[in-house]
Write a protein that holds these residues in place. Sequence first.
Motif, PDB file in Angstrom:
ATOM      1  N   HIS A 158      39.890  69.014  34.274  1.00 45.30           N
ATOM      2  CA  HIS A 158      39.691  70.291  33.591  1.00 45.30           C
ATOM      3  C   HIS A 158      40.795  71.248  34.016  1.00 45.30           C
ATOM      4  O   HIS A 158      40.907  71.598  35.178  1.00 45.30           O
ATOM      5  CB  HIS A 158      38.317  70.868  33.926  1.00 45.30           C
ATOM      6  CG  HIS A 158      37.195  69.941  33.573  1.00 45.30           C
ATOM      7  ND1 HIS A 158      36.850  69.667  32.271  1.00 45.30           N
ATOM      8  CD2 HIS A 158      36.364  69.215  34.346  1.00 45.30           C
ATOM      9  CE1 HIS A 158      35.843  68.818  32.256  1.00 45.30           C
ATOM     10  NE2 HIS A 158      35.532  68.521  33.507  1.00 45.30           N
ATOM     11  N   CYS A 159      41.599  71.668  33.075  1.00 45.61           N
ATOM     12  CA  CYS A 159      42.690  72.593  33.367  1.00 45.61           C
ATOM     13  C   CYS A 159      42.148  74.015  33.460  1.00 45.61           C
ATOM     14  O   CYS A 159      41.258  74.403  32.704  1.00 45.61           O
ATOM     15  CB  CYS A 159      43.750  72.536  32.269  1.00 45.61           C
ATOM     16  SG  CYS A 159      44.678  71.008  32.251  1.00 45.61           S
ATOM     17  N   THR A 160      42.726  74.778  34.370  1.00 45.20           N
ATOM     18  CA  THR A 160      42.366  76.193  34.472  1.00 45.20           C
ATOM     19  C   THR A 160      43.376  77.041  33.713  1.00 45.20           C
ATOM     20  O   THR A 160      43.338  78.252  33.781  1.00 45.20           O
ATOM     21  CB  THR A 160      42.327  76.635  35.943  1.00 45.20           C
ATOM     22  OG1 THR A 160      43.603  76.368  36.531  1.00 45.20           O
ATOM     23  CG2 THR A 160      41.237  75.891  36.698  1.00 45.20           C
ATOM     24  N   PHE A 161      44.291  76.396  33.012  1.00 41.98           N
ATOM     25  CA  PHE A 161      45.288  77.084  32.214  1.00 41.98           C
ATOM     26  C   PHE A 161      45.558  76.251  30.970  1.00 41.98           C
ATOM     27  O   PHE A 161      45.194  75.079  30.900  1.00 41.98           O
ATOM     28  CB  PHE A 161      46.584  77.281  33.010  1.00 41.98           C
ATOM     29  CG  PHE A 161      47.180  75.984  33.491  1.00 41.98           C
ATOM     30  CD1 PHE A 161      48.062  75.276  32.696  1.00 41.98           C
ATOM     31  CD2 PHE A 161      46.850  75.481  34.735  1.00 41.98           C
ATOM     32  CE1 PHE A 161      48.601  74.079  33.126  1.00 41.98           C
ATOM     33  CE2 PHE A 161      47.385  74.275  35.171  1.00 41.98           C
ATOM     34  CZ  PHE A 161      48.267  73.573  34.368  1.00 41.98           C
ATOM     35  N   ASN A 162      46.196  76.870  29.998  1.00 36.07           N
ATOM     36  CA  ASN A 162      46.549  76.160  28.780  1.00 36.07           C
ATOM     37  C   ASN A 162      47.912  75.497  28.986  1.00 36.07           C
ATOM     38  O   ASN A 162      48.914  76.195  29.176  1.00 36.07           O
ATOM     39  CB  ASN A 162      46.600  77.139  27.603  1.00 36.07           C
ATOM     40  CG  ASN A 162      46.843  76.425  26.285  1.00 36.07           C
ATOM     41  OD1 ASN A 162      47.268  75.279  26.253  1.00 36.07           O
ATOM     42  ND2 ASN A 162      46.573  77.120  25.186  1.00 36.07           N
ATOM     43  N   PRO A 163      47.967  74.176  28.959  1.00 39.57           N
ATOM     44  CA  PRO A 163      49.240  73.488  29.190  1.00 39.57           C
ATOM     45  C   PRO A 163      50.334  73.895  28.195  1.00 39.57           C
ATOM     46  O   PRO A 163      51.500  73.952  28.557  1.00 39.57           O
ATOM     47  CB  PRO A 163      48.895  72.008  29.043  1.00 39.57           C
ATOM     48  CG  PRO A 163      47.428  71.920  29.230  1.00 39.57           C
ATOM     49  CD  PRO A 163      46.870  73.225  28.791  1.00 39.57           C
TER      50      PRO A 163
END
Length: 137
Positions: A96-101
């Motif tokens: 789960h990313c905490t930012f938008n790639p």
Amino acid sequence: MSTLTKPNHIGRKISRIRELRDMKQEALAQALGTNQQAISAMENSETIEEERLVEVAKALGVTVEAIKNFSDEAAINYFNSFNDAVHNSHFGNNNHCTFNPLDKLMETVEENKKLYERLLKAEQDKIEYLEKLLKEK
């Protein structure tokens, strides 16, 4: 002798470990300072001298005990238990990313543009300076 019991065929174990390590006979031969035919003969031998076994273990990156105790079933069980442990833990599920790639990618693109513009400006300044020197002569 029962058909269920297999002899402790060291050569076959060496062959399986070599294959699992994605190593060809030629590569093992080179590591041992011999030729591929000697490796083939060794892998067909049921027993191997202890000192040679130490050399082979070192070349394969394993211990002598690992060769002596190797079995396909144990290797399969090891990898299956490893996969089960990964699936039952958060080790393999933490995606789960905490930012938008894509935002990060665009930030990088913008940084690269700024660096390119600075490089271009430095080259233009250099050209102007050289032209000025030529006019003075």
